[in-house]
Design a protein around this motif. Structure first.
Motif, mmCIF file in Angstrom:
data_model
loop_
_atom_site.group_PDB
_atom_site.id
_atom_site.type_symbol
_atom_site.label_atom_id
_atom_site.label_comp_id
_atom_site.label_asym_id
_atom_site.label_seq_id
_atom_site.Cartn_x
_atom_site.Cartn_y
_atom_site.Cartn_z
ATOM 1 N N TYR A 32 0.883 -0.704 0.109
ATOM 2 C CA TYR A 32 -0.338 0.051 -0.054
ATOM 3 C C TYR A 32 0.872 0.994 0.114
ATOM 4 C CZ TYR A 32 -3.350 3.148 1.630
ATOM 5 O OH TYR A 32 -4.583 4.163 1.439
ATOM 6 N N TYR A 36 1.014 11.857 1.095
ATOM 7 C CA TYR A 36 0.604 12.796 1.537
ATOM 8 C C TYR A 36 0.704 14.216 1.387
ATOM 9 C CZ TYR A 36 -0.912 8.550 5.392
ATOM 10 O OH TYR A 36 -1.542 8.419 5.395
ATOM 11 N N PRO A 44 0.231 15.828 8.220
ATOM 12 C CA PRO A 44 0.040 15.747 7.257
ATOM 13 C C PRO A 44 -1.575 15.077 6.635
ATOM 14 C CG PRO A 44 1.771 14.834 8.086
ATOM 15 C CD PRO A 44 1.351 15.337 8.826
ATOM 16 N N LEU A 46 -3.595 12.644 3.941
ATOM 17 C CA LEU A 46 -3.212 12.188 2.936
ATOM 18 C C LEU A 46 -4.308 12.113 0.891
ATOM 19 C CD1 LEU A 46 -2.992 8.830 2.523
ATOM 20 C CD2 LEU A 46 -5.486 8.381 2.719
ATOM 21 N N PHE A 89 4.949 13.782 0.539
ATOM 22 C CA PHE A 89 5.658 12.821 1.908
ATOM 23 C C PHE A 89 4.768 11.130 0.417
ATOM 24 C CE2 PHE A 89 8.245 14.308 5.169
ATOM 25 C CZ PHE A 89 6.613 15.202 5.364
ATOM 26 N N LEU A 93 3.457 0.882 3.403
ATOM 27 C CA LEU A 93 3.225 -0.316 4.404
ATOM 28 C C LEU A 93 3.104 -1.799 3.428
ATOM 29 C CD1 LEU A 93 0.949 0.197 7.283
ATOM 30 C CD2 LEU A 93 -0.603 0.077 5.635
ATOM 31 N N ASN A 97 0.041 -2.070 10.232
ATOM 32 C CA ASN A 97 0.112 -0.417 9.792
ATOM 33 C C ASN A 97 1.583 0.132 10.245
ATOM 34 O OD1 ASN A 97 -2.144 -2.195 11.449
ATOM 35 N ND2 ASN A 97 -3.087 0.002 10.991
ATOM 36 N N ASN A 98 3.122 -0.282 10.167
ATOM 37 C CA ASN A 98 3.718 0.329 10.357
ATOM 38 C C ASN A 98 3.986 0.894 8.603
ATOM 39 O OD1 ASN A 98 5.960 1.909 11.047
ATOM 40 N ND2 ASN A 98 6.748 0.051 11.839
ATOM 41 N N LEU A 99 3.925 2.587 8.728
ATOM 42 C CA LEU A 99 3.831 3.518 7.290
ATOM 43 C C LEU A 99 5.084 3.544 7.699
ATOM 44 C CD1 LEU A 99 1.198 5.526 6.534
ATOM 45 C CD2 LEU A 99 2.655 3.925 4.860
ATOM 46 N N PHE A 101 7.815 6.217 5.812
ATOM 47 C CA PHE A 101 7.616 7.315 5.215
ATOM 48 C C PHE A 101 8.931 7.952 4.698
ATOM 49 C CE2 PHE A 101 3.741 9.248 5.857
ATOM 50 C CZ PHE A 101 3.310 8.801 7.282
#
Lengths: 111, 114
Positions: A32, A36, A44, A46, A89, A93, A97-99, A101
């Motif tokens: 994913y 941002y 930020p 989405l 940015f 993913l 859930n750890n995005l 950047f």
């Protein structure tokens, strides 16, 4: 180690021009890819996102192009406007859930 | 929807003081994230929770930092004692766990430690 590499660091575009921001990643588990937009003094927000099963997604003047084999994706802003001036940015993913950047691109659109 | 709510929006404190930042996630979201943003280091994930349980706190810089999520609608990030190098903008974000819908950020708390 930067999981998502973003370029350029800054970008100046004339009003009406096309802004292009590029990102690259290594982890093939990423599934994913959101972008941002951040204005000064704000969090930020989405903007647009894509999954790797499609090569392009368009929402208004904003388009994400995705190249799975090259592990690259980019944001194109068509007909750039002064109101688009912000920091952008990219992120990635992997299932949970750890995005991760990118480092951000400061876009300035000159009237 | 009110979005993610953070308080205070600005905090100025002296070195050594305790600082508590607060966050109310979007109703229905079950994941919550705390980030720190500085010019030098960009956006850094400090900790995140799923269903009120801390999952990854590897980004918490030191033991001076702690975070709690006592219920689904409230979280705190505490710095005790604060130091000048903690000066940054702290963001809270929320999302649906495994929803792949992206994270929604609050307006941030600008912390200045003198």
């Amino acid at each position: 180690q930067q999981q998502v590499k973003q370029s350029p660091q800054s970008l100046i575009v004339q009003k009406g021009g096309i802004s292009i921001i590029n990102c690259a990643y290594e982890n093939t588990a990423f599934d994913y890819f959101p972008w941002y937009q951040q204005f000064p003094g704000k969090g930020p927000a989405l903007l647009i996102a894509i999954r790797p099963d499609v090569s392009e997604k368009k929402e208004g003047r904003f388009t994400i192009s995705f190249n799975k084999s090259a592990k690259q994706f980019s944001l194109h802003i068509m007909d750039s406007q002064p109101g688009d001036s912000a920091t952008y940015f990219c992120a990635a993913l992997a299932g949970a859930n750890n995005l991760f950047f990118g480092t951000g691109t400061r876009l300035t659109v000159i009237p | 929807d009110a979005g993610v709510i953070q308080s205070p929006r600005h905090e100025v404190t002296e070195m050594g003081q305790e600082v508590t930042l607060r966050c109310k996630p979007i109703s229905g979201h079950n994941s919550l994230f705390w980030y720190r943003q500085t010019m030098m280091r960009g956006l850094e994930l400090l900790i995140y929770f799923n269903n009120n349980v801390p999952i990854d706190d590897s980004g918490m810089p030191e033991d001076r930092f702690s975070a709690k999520m006592p219920n689904a609608s409230f979280s705190t990030l505490k710095i005790q004692p604060s130091e000048p190098r903690d000066s940054a903008v702290y963001f809270c974000a929320s999302s649906l766990y495994r929803g792949g819908s992206g994270q929604y950020f609050g307006p941030g708390t600008r912390l200045t430690v003198t």
